[in-house]
Design an enzyme around this catalytic site. Structure first.
Site, PDB file in Angstrom:
ATOM      1  N   ARG A   1     -13.350  -8.959   0.355  1.00 11.29           N
ATOM      2  CA  ARG A   1     -11.923  -8.668   0.182  1.00 11.29           C
ATOM      3  C   ARG A   1     -11.120  -9.934   0.459  1.00 11.29           C
ATOM      4  NH1 ARG A   1     -10.013  -3.491   0.671  1.00 11.29           N
ATOM      5  NH2 ARG A   1      -8.093  -4.462  -0.018  1.00 11.29           N
TER       6      ARG A   1
ATOM      7  N   GLN B   1      -9.718  -4.016  -4.249  1.00 10.29           N
ATOM      8  CA  GLN B   1     -11.046  -3.552  -3.852  1.00 10.29           C
ATOM      9  C   GLN B   1     -12.048  -3.773  -4.991  1.00 10.29           C
ATOM     10  OE1 GLN B   1     -11.981  -1.940  -0.760  1.00 10.29           O
ATOM     11  NE2 GLN B   1     -13.957  -2.483  -1.613  1.00 10.29           N
TER      12      GLN B   1
ATOM     13  N   ARG C   1       0.895  -1.169   0.000  1.00  7.66           N
ATOM     14  CA  ARG C   1       0.000   0.000   0.000  1.00  7.66           C
ATOM     15  C   ARG C   1       0.929   1.214   0.000  1.00  7.66           C
ATOM     16  NH1 ARG C   1      -5.466   1.216   3.261  1.00  7.66           N
ATOM     17  NH2 ARG C   1      -6.115  -0.161   1.564  1.00  7.66           N
TER      18      ARG C   1
ATOM     19  N   ASP D   1     -17.304   6.835  -2.274  1.00  8.52           N
ATOM     20  CA  ASP D   1     -16.117   6.677  -1.423  1.00  8.52           C
ATOM     21  C   ASP D   1     -15.928   7.999  -0.675  1.00  8.52           C
ATOM     22  OD1 ASP D   1     -13.738   5.827  -0.254  1.00  8.52           O
ATOM     23  OD2 ASP D   1     -12.535   6.022  -2.080  1.00  8.52           O
TER      24      ASP D   1
ATOM     25  N   HIS E   1      -6.959   0.934  -6.845  1.00  7.92           N
ATOM     26  CA  HIS E   1      -7.190   0.002  -5.730  1.00  7.92           C
ATOM     27  C   HIS E   1      -7.800  -1.274  -6.332  1.00  7.92           C
ATOM     28  CE1 HIS E   1      -7.568  -1.427  -1.789  1.00  7.92           C
ATOM     29  NE2 HIS E   1      -8.449  -0.594  -1.260  1.00  7.92           N
TER      30      HIS E   1
ATOM     31  N   CYS F   1     -16.417   1.283  -0.283  1.00  6.02           N
ATOM     32  CA  CYS F   1     -15.248   0.440   0.043  1.00  6.02           C
ATOM     33  C   CYS F   1     -14.913   0.463   1.531  1.00  6.02           C
ATOM     34  CB  CYS F   1     -14.052   0.890  -0.780  1.00  6.02           C
ATOM     35  SG  CYS F   1     -13.604   2.617  -0.497  1.00  6.02           S
TER      36      CYS F   1
HETATM   37  N1   CP Z   1     -11.272  -0.521   1.725  1.00 12.32           N
HETATM   38  C1   CP Z   1     -10.029  -0.579   2.209  1.00 12.32           C
HETATM   39  O1   CP Z   1      -9.036  -0.740   1.488  1.00 12.32           O
HETATM   40  O2   CP Z   1      -9.968  -0.479   3.564  1.00 12.32           O
HETATM   41  P1   CP Z   1      -8.667  -0.316   4.442  1.00 12.32           P
HETATM   42  O3   CP Z   1      -8.126   1.066   4.195  1.00 12.32           O
HETATM   43  O4   CP Z   1      -9.148  -0.491   5.863  1.00 12.32           O
HETATM   44  O5   CP Z   1      -7.664  -1.360   4.068  1.00 12.32           O
HETATM   45  N1  NVA Z   2      -9.967   6.584  -1.511  1.00  9.42           N
HETATM   46  C1  NVA Z   2      -9.643   6.097  -0.203  1.00  9.42           C
HETATM   47  C2  NVA Z   2      -9.813   4.627  -0.130  1.00  9.42           C
HETATM   48  C3  NVA Z   2      -9.533   3.996   1.192  1.00  9.42           C
HETATM   49  C4  NVA Z   2      -9.703   2.526   1.185  1.00  9.42           C
HETATM   50  C5  NVA Z   2      -8.213   6.516   0.135  1.00  9.42           C
HETATM   51  O1  NVA Z   2      -7.342   6.462  -0.745  1.00  9.42           O
HETATM   52  O2  NVA Z   2      -7.962   6.879   1.278  1.00  9.42           O
END
Ligand code: CP
Ligand code: NVA
Length: 300
Positions: free
Chosen positions: A287, A128, A98, A219, A125, A259
């Protein structure tokens, strides 16, 4: 060796991965197909779902995870990505990351000798989006309906546009002009959608997006890293809130998706996200199943 940085990396394998995910969910795959395989998980940002579902997922497949917070590894102190990639490749069978910058994940993939899995970047992502489509299939039975995304045209939105195009599902995205999805991604997705006879509409009109939709998705307005713009974003995105009035424009049996994490009272009201059309907890569960399919597909 194959990696998953973008939905386009698995363009022709999405149906297969979704079927595999369903088989994992239904307990149809026995044994420990990734016995003793190790997955390094680098996190430059916070996570609940991604971290836990990857950790539990690799364990259930017979392998084991190594959680590496970027604050605690040398990469966080400036060790080059290329050295990190080469060194980790000598220890582990795959790397999930990440990252703040998508370009760092591209570099990691270039330098590593093991598959790389994108667990969220500023651009995409993909894990997701796969879990989301597994959820759509379970609740609606097919990808024939109209997918509506509202709000910030961010990483999640980019991956959803690509996956809808690959599955031949129509998608309409409603975002304010300055919050529209990545142009290059939309361009690539349009070409794929054309091959699959589906459409992608990008608009700033909420009603156009939601009318007759079978799925309504939103989102957060303030993604991780956008905190400095919080006030402006709340103002600019105000009319894109998913509330009961807006849901009435969609099909009566439309599902609501997010998400997570969500901010109730901002991008969605509690009536909607905690209401009977919401499938957000199923999405979060999926997930786990989707990522088991991804790991099986890439690491086996
Ligand atoms: N939706 C998602 O990726 O959640 P987290 O940020 O908790 O991993
Ligand atoms: N768009 C959000 C998604 C989190 C899962 C972010 O990048 O923070």
């Amino acid at each position: 060796m194959k990696s998953l940085l973008s939905i386009t990396d698995i363009k022709d394998e999405i149906f297969e991965i979704l079927d595999l995910a369903k088989s994992f969910k239904d307990g149809k795959i026995e044994g420990k197909p990734l016995k003793d395989k190790s997955l390094a998980m680098i996190f430059q940002k916070s996570s609940t779902r991604t971290r836990v579902s990857f950790e539990v997922g690799i364990h259930e497949l017979g392998g084991y995870p190594l959680f590496l917070s970027s604050d605690e590894i040398q990469m966080g102190r400036g060790e080059p990505i290329s050295d990190t990639a080469k060194v980790l490749s000598r220890y582990v069978d795959g790397i999930m990351i990440r990252a703040i910058e998508h370009s760092d994940v591209v570099e990691l993939e270039k330098e590593a000798d093991v598959p790389i899995i994108n667990g969220l970047t500023n651009l995409e992502h993909p894990c997701q989006a796969l879990a989301d489509m597994l959820t759509v299939k379970e609740h609606l039975g097919n990808f024939d309906g109209k997918f509506a995304y509202l709000g910030d045209g961010n990483n999640v939105c980019n991956s959803l546009i690509l996956i809808c195009a690959c599955l031949g599902m129509n998608i309409t995205v409603a975002c304010p002009v300055n919050y529209q999805p990545d142009e290059k991604i939309v361009h690539i997705a349009r070409k794929i959608a054309e091959e699959n006879d589906s459409y992608i509409i990008i608009t700033d009109e909420v009603e156009l997006a939601v009318k007759h939709a079978t799925t309504v998705y939103t989102d957060v307005w303030i993604s991780m890293g956008d905190e400095k713009e919080s006030k402006k974003r709340r103002q600019d995105l105000k009319k894109y809130q998913v509330n009961e009035e807006l849901m009435k424009l969609a099909n009566p049996d439309a599902i609501f998706m997010h998400c997570l994490p969500a901010i109730r009272g901002e991008e969605v009201t509690s009536e909607v996200i905690d209401g009977k059309q919401s499938v957000v907890i199923d999405q979060a569960e999926n997930r786990l199943h989707a990522q088991k399919a991804i790991m099986y597909h890439l690491l086996k």
